[in-house]
Design an enzyme around this catalytic site. Structure first.
Site, PDB file in Angstrom:
ATOM      1  N   CYS A  31      31.384  29.035  42.017  1.00  0.00           N
ATOM      2  CA  CYS A  31      31.125  27.613  42.199  1.00  0.00           C
ATOM      3  C   CYS A  31      30.829  27.011  40.824  1.00  0.00           C
ATOM      4  CB  CYS A  31      29.956  27.292  43.114  1.00  0.00           C
ATOM      5  SG  CYS A  31      30.162  27.865  44.794  1.00  0.00           S
TER       6      CYS A  31
ATOM      7  N   ARG B 178      35.861  28.603  38.365  1.00  0.00           N
ATOM      8  CA  ARG B 178      34.729  29.215  39.077  1.00  0.00           C
ATOM      9  C   ARG B 178      34.874  29.151  40.600  1.00  0.00           C
ATOM     10  NH1 ARG B 178      30.449  30.029  35.781  1.00  0.00           N
ATOM     11  NH2 ARG B 178      29.095  30.148  37.582  1.00  0.00           N
TER      12      ARG B 178
ATOM     13  N   TRP C 228      33.397  27.996  45.684  1.00  0.00           N
ATOM     14  CA  TRP C 228      33.975  29.275  46.085  1.00  0.00           C
ATOM     15  C   TRP C 228      33.148  29.686  47.296  1.00  0.00           C
ATOM     16  CZ3 TRP C 228      32.659  34.339  46.968  1.00  0.00           C
ATOM     17  CH2 TRP C 228      33.714  35.268  46.994  1.00  0.00           C
TER      18      TRP C 228
ATOM     19  N   ASN D  55      25.003  26.588  43.501  1.00  0.00           N
ATOM     20  CA  ASN D  55      25.824  27.752  43.162  1.00  0.00           C
ATOM     21  C   ASN D  55      24.933  28.970  43.351  1.00  0.00           C
ATOM     22  OD1 ASN D  55      26.738  29.092  39.889  1.00  0.00           O
ATOM     23  ND2 ASN D  55      27.337  29.792  41.888  1.00  0.00           N
ATOM     24  N   GLY D  56      25.325  29.853  44.262  1.00  0.00           N
ATOM     25  CA  GLY D  56      24.503  31.040  44.506  1.00  0.00           C
ATOM     26  C   GLY D  56      24.405  31.310  45.993  1.00  0.00           C
TER      27      GLY D  56
ATOM     28  N   GLU E 155      44.218  48.852  35.174  1.00  0.00           N
ATOM     29  CA  GLU E 155      44.166  47.436  34.803  1.00  0.00           C
ATOM     30  C   GLU E 155      45.505  46.757  35.109  1.00  0.00           C
ATOM     31  OE1 GLU E 155      42.072  45.292  34.227  1.00  0.00           O
ATOM     32  OE2 GLU E 155      43.033  43.719  33.066  1.00  0.00           O
TER      33      GLU E 155
ATOM     34  N   LYS F 253      45.925  43.563  37.563  1.00  0.00           N
ATOM     35  CA  LYS F 253      46.552  42.299  37.131  1.00  0.00           C
ATOM     36  C   LYS F 253      47.617  41.873  38.135  1.00  0.00           C
ATOM     37  CE  LYS F 253      44.427  40.873  34.855  1.00  0.00           C
ATOM     38  NZ  LYS F 253      43.206  41.485  34.412  1.00  0.00           N
TER      39      LYS F 253
ATOM     40  N   GLU G  47      46.070  40.630  41.415  1.00  0.00           N
ATOM     41  CA  GLU G  47      45.401  39.338  41.251  1.00  0.00           C
ATOM     42  C   GLU G  47      46.393  38.181  41.199  1.00  0.00           C
ATOM     43  OE1 GLU G  47      41.504  39.787  38.458  1.00  0.00           O
ATOM     44  OE2 GLU G  47      43.362  40.406  37.515  1.00  0.00           O
TER      45      GLU G  47
ATOM     46  N   HIS H 140      48.726  64.192  44.800  1.00  0.00           N
ATOM     47  CA  HIS H 140      47.799  64.425  45.908  1.00  0.00           C
ATOM     48  C   HIS H 140      47.759  63.256  46.880  1.00  0.00           C
ATOM     49  CE1 HIS H 140      46.484  68.041  43.903  1.00  0.00           C
ATOM     50  NE2 HIS H 140      46.445  67.336  42.783  1.00  0.00           N
TER      51      HIS H 140
ATOM     52  N   LYS I 208      36.589  33.253  38.517  1.00  0.00           N
ATOM     53  CA  LYS I 208      36.471  33.943  37.237  1.00  0.00           C
ATOM     54  C   LYS I 208      35.087  34.528  37.037  1.00  0.00           C
ATOM     55  CE  LYS I 208      37.962  34.081  32.699  1.00  0.00           C
ATOM     56  NZ  LYS I 208      38.705  35.316  32.992  1.00  0.00           N
TER      57      LYS I 208
HETATM   58  C1  G6P Z   1      35.976  38.537  38.271  1.00  0.00           C
HETATM   59  C2  G6P Z   1      37.100  38.100  37.373  1.00  0.00           C
HETATM   60  C3  G6P Z   1      37.621  39.303  36.590  1.00  0.00           C
HETATM   61  C4  G6P Z   1      36.501  39.967  35.826  1.00  0.00           C
HETATM   62  C5  G6P Z   1      35.326  40.333  36.735  1.00  0.00           C
HETATM   63  C6  G6P Z   1      34.102  40.747  35.933  1.00  0.00           C
HETATM   64  O1  G6P Z   1      36.454  39.369  39.274  1.00  0.00           O
HETATM   65  O2  G6P Z   1      38.145  37.515  38.126  1.00  0.00           O
HETATM   66  O3  G6P Z   1      38.621  38.889  35.696  1.00  0.00           O
HETATM   67  O4  G6P Z   1      36.964  41.117  35.201  1.00  0.00           O
HETATM   68  O5  G6P Z   1      34.944  39.202  37.524  1.00  0.00           O
HETATM   69  O6  G6P Z   1      33.664  39.637  35.214  1.00  0.00           O
HETATM   70  P1  G6P Z   1      32.890  39.680  33.850  1.00  0.00           P
HETATM   71  O7  G6P Z   1      32.729  38.237  33.478  1.00  0.00           O
HETATM   72  O8  G6P Z   1      31.566  40.332  34.126  1.00  0.00           O
HETATM   73  O9  G6P Z   1      33.684  40.443  32.884  1.00  0.00           O
END
Ligand code: G6P
Length: 611
Positions: A2, A27, A73, A99-100, A484, A488, A491, A507, A606
């Site tokens: 948020c 956010r 969010w 927010n929270g 990773e 990606k 996402e 396995h 994010k």
């Molecule tokens: C969210 C974001 C990711 C990020 C993760 C951890 O899921 O979408 O891109 O890696 O949070 O966030 P941070 O800010 O702690 O790296």
């Protein structure tokens, strides 16, 4: 998650709020709303993005000079108009954004329902707001006083901003566990979840701490603790330019951020690494060098992409420093009653510096005597402030929801820390140290070379965009990069993808392999090269499609794979900084080919400030 924003001052608040909200959409983007406090208190809100709200309220009166805004969010209650913030209190006199998560909201709600309150939304926010109003009405006190009393009963995390029809030009704000920044202008104040969206208005900011409450008027900022004692605001200057938070001609922030990597990696090395003199200068490491070198073990806590950087750091630290390392998902670590000894070193990795699970995990470890070392991107963020010491990644604001340039900067910083500790511990020879410094020094230029392949990767994206699943495989230092890469793709393109250690594939995941399954191998030349070549053969024998990221000129894999992406030769410790870039580009171009909103993928945010 948020995004929250507030403004009070001589400007018309609405355009300022909308502008900042657009920059805070990373956010959350389930719904948007504003409350404008002029002669009257007006609330406008709408399911959808900021642009949807703008469209919906064309022609309405938006001329107030004080207001608050929110981009959501969803946690409690589906994304909808009625669950959108701001919420209005039962009397309509107060409006609030949040927010929270208020964890004890069911208890508070029961108390209010018994008193006859009815609720228009499913949110915890509306409960807290009416709880505040109830205190205000019963005690005939100011809003500030009511907020203070209410927050003493609240369990959970919050940043709240409130406006009161009876208190013109005033915003009351409070924080615990979610970020809040106040921008100081001339006769005006700005509030936001993050400092950078306020850049075009002011560079002077105050970071509000947990359990602090702010009373904000155009000419006045009063900061207090929940015990009603005044606190002197600590004003800091932002060292950022507006261009850093704009797209600069790129179609998406994600693409811009991928292409910024030669520069961000350079910025990360600049002033720290001297490949000629053979030195690494990092004050945060130097100040805690004794603790880092003598640590019996290092624990790394992080989430998401940052966790992948941590996993790679485990390999690097164990190799170079010979210190045992454990990598933990912060969300598991915090609830697991982990064994922590005083003197244990915890490295917390976070782009935003605000991820709730990481934050609480390190708070707990700190209470038990651990040394907290933060590897954080956002300057002044909560994790940075809570850490005993640390190193910033200096990647600049990352706005695309999927992390790219912050990840490579994390890898660079973690490698430099490992090298510095290894040198101090004597677990690396001077020759190897110098070699790796040189290798790091060359990464920005090599990154440029990888990026030159973007057109080719775009063609591959077209070729494979309709696959239902993907498998990503790697060994050793390239295993975290496979994870990773899969993350990606999930996402950004919503294609199911799994990252796996290439050998472990036998396995289970090998059962998925047929002619329709693309398998991405991260297979640059390293100590495991022969082994991964065998793994590629195993996939080919089962008719899987192989896309391999290889070291330039690797004819062996070229002869076997369906498609290859070549990256310059590099030491195996730094090669992942290069091999991760094709993963980013592949995910990006597949997302674009599928016409998805790559900067704001569905359901994601994010900065995850709820647990
Ligand atoms: C969210 C974001 C990711 C990020 C993760 C951890 O899921 O979408 O891109 O890696 O949070 O966030 P941070 O800010 O702690 O790296």
């Amino acid at each position: 998650m948020c995004g929250i924003v507030g403004y009070t001052g001589p400007r018309v608040a609405y355009p300022v709020i909308i502008n900042v909200l657009k920059r805070l959409e990373y956010r959350g983007y389930d719904s948007t709303g504003v409350a404008l406090l002029g002669k009257d208190l007006k609330v406008y809100k709408k399911k959808g993005r900021v642009a949807d709200l703008e469209e919906a309220i064309v022609g309405q009166d938006v001329h107030a000079h004080t207001g608050i805004g929110h981009t959501r969010w969803a946690t409690h209650g589906e994304p909808s108009d009625r669950n959108a913030h701001p919420h209005s209190s039962a009397t309509g006199k107060l409006a609030m954004i949040h927010n929270g998560i208020i964890e004890n909201y069911t208890q508070l709600k029961k108390e209010l329902v018994r008193k006859g309150y009815e609720f228009k939304s499913d949110t915890d926010t509306e409960v807290l707001l009416n709880f505040i109003e109830d205190i205000k009405e019963n005690n005939q006190c100011s809003l500030e006083e009511a907020v203070r009393v209410a927050l003493k009963r609240v369990v959970g995390a919050y940043v709240i901003l409130l406006v009161d029809r009876d208190e013109p030009d005033t915003i009351i704000a409070a924080r615990k566990g979610s970020p809040l920044v106040i921008g100081i202008g001339k006769g005006e104040h700005f509030l936001g979840s993050d400092a950078s969206p306020m850049l075009e208005y002011t560079k002077e900011v105050v970071y509000v701490n947990d359990y602090e409450l702010a009373i904000i008027k155009p000419e006045e900022l009063v900061l207090k603790n929940l015990g009603n004692e005044k606190i002197t605001p600590y004003v800091q200057k932002l060292d950022l330019e507006l261009a850093a938070i704009e797209k600069g001609g790129y179609e998406h922030f994600m693409l811009k951020e991928i292409f910024e990597q030669p520069q961000t990696i350079y910025d990360c090395l600049r002033g720290r690494l001297d490949a000629v003199e053979g030195t690494i200068t990092m004050a945060g490491v130097q100040n805690y060098i004794g603790q880092l070198t003598n640590a019996n073990r290092i624990l790394i806590v992080a989430c998401g992409t940052s966790w992948h950087a941590g996993l790679l750091a485990e390999y690097i630290f164990e190799e170079l420093c010979r210190t045992p390392v454990e990598v933990e998902y912060a969300s598991e670590f915090r609830y697991r009653n982990p064994v922590i000894h005083p003197g244990d070193v915890i490295i917390a990795i976070s782009q935003s510096g605000e991820t709730a699970d990481t934050l609480v995990a390190i708070e707990k470890a700190k209470e038990q005597g651990a040394i907290i070392f933060g590897v954080v991107n956002v300057v002044g963020s909560s994790i940075a402030r809570l850490s005993h010491s640390g190193a910033y990644t200096h990647a600049g604001p990352e706005i695309g929801v999927a992390s790219t340039k912050a990840f490579t900067a994390q890898l660079v910083v973690l490698t430099m820390i490992a090298l510095k500790v290894a040198m101090e511990k004597g677990t690396i020879t001077r020759e190897r140290f110098m070699h790796l410094l040189n290798e790091l020094h060359e990464i920005p230029a090599k990154t440029e070379i990888v990026l030159q392949q973007s057109e080719k990767i775009k063609e591959l994206a077209e070729k494979y965009k309709d696959a239902r699943d993907f498998l990503y495989l790697g060994r050793g230092y390239n295993f975290p990069i496979a994870l990773e890469g899969a993350l990606k793709l999930k996402e950004i393109s919503y294609i199911h993808a799994e990252g796996y250690p290439a050998a472990e594939m036998k396995h289970g995941p090998i059962a998925l392999v047929d002619e329709s399954l693309p398998v991405v191998f991260v297979a640059t030349k390293d100590s495991y090269h022969e082994k991964i070549v065998s793994n590629i053969q195993e996939i080919k024998a089962r008719k899987g499609k192989v896309i391999a990221v290889i070291t330039e000129g690797d004819e062996t894999i070229k002869g076997m794979a369906d498609d290859v992406i070549e990256v310059p030769e590099a030491d195996e410790i730094v090669a992942p900084m290069l091999s991760t870039i094709p993963m980013q580009l592949l995910a990006y171009y597949i997302g674009v080919a599928k016409q998805l909103d790559v900067d704001k993928p569905r359901n994601l945010a994010k900065s995850v400030t709820v647990e």
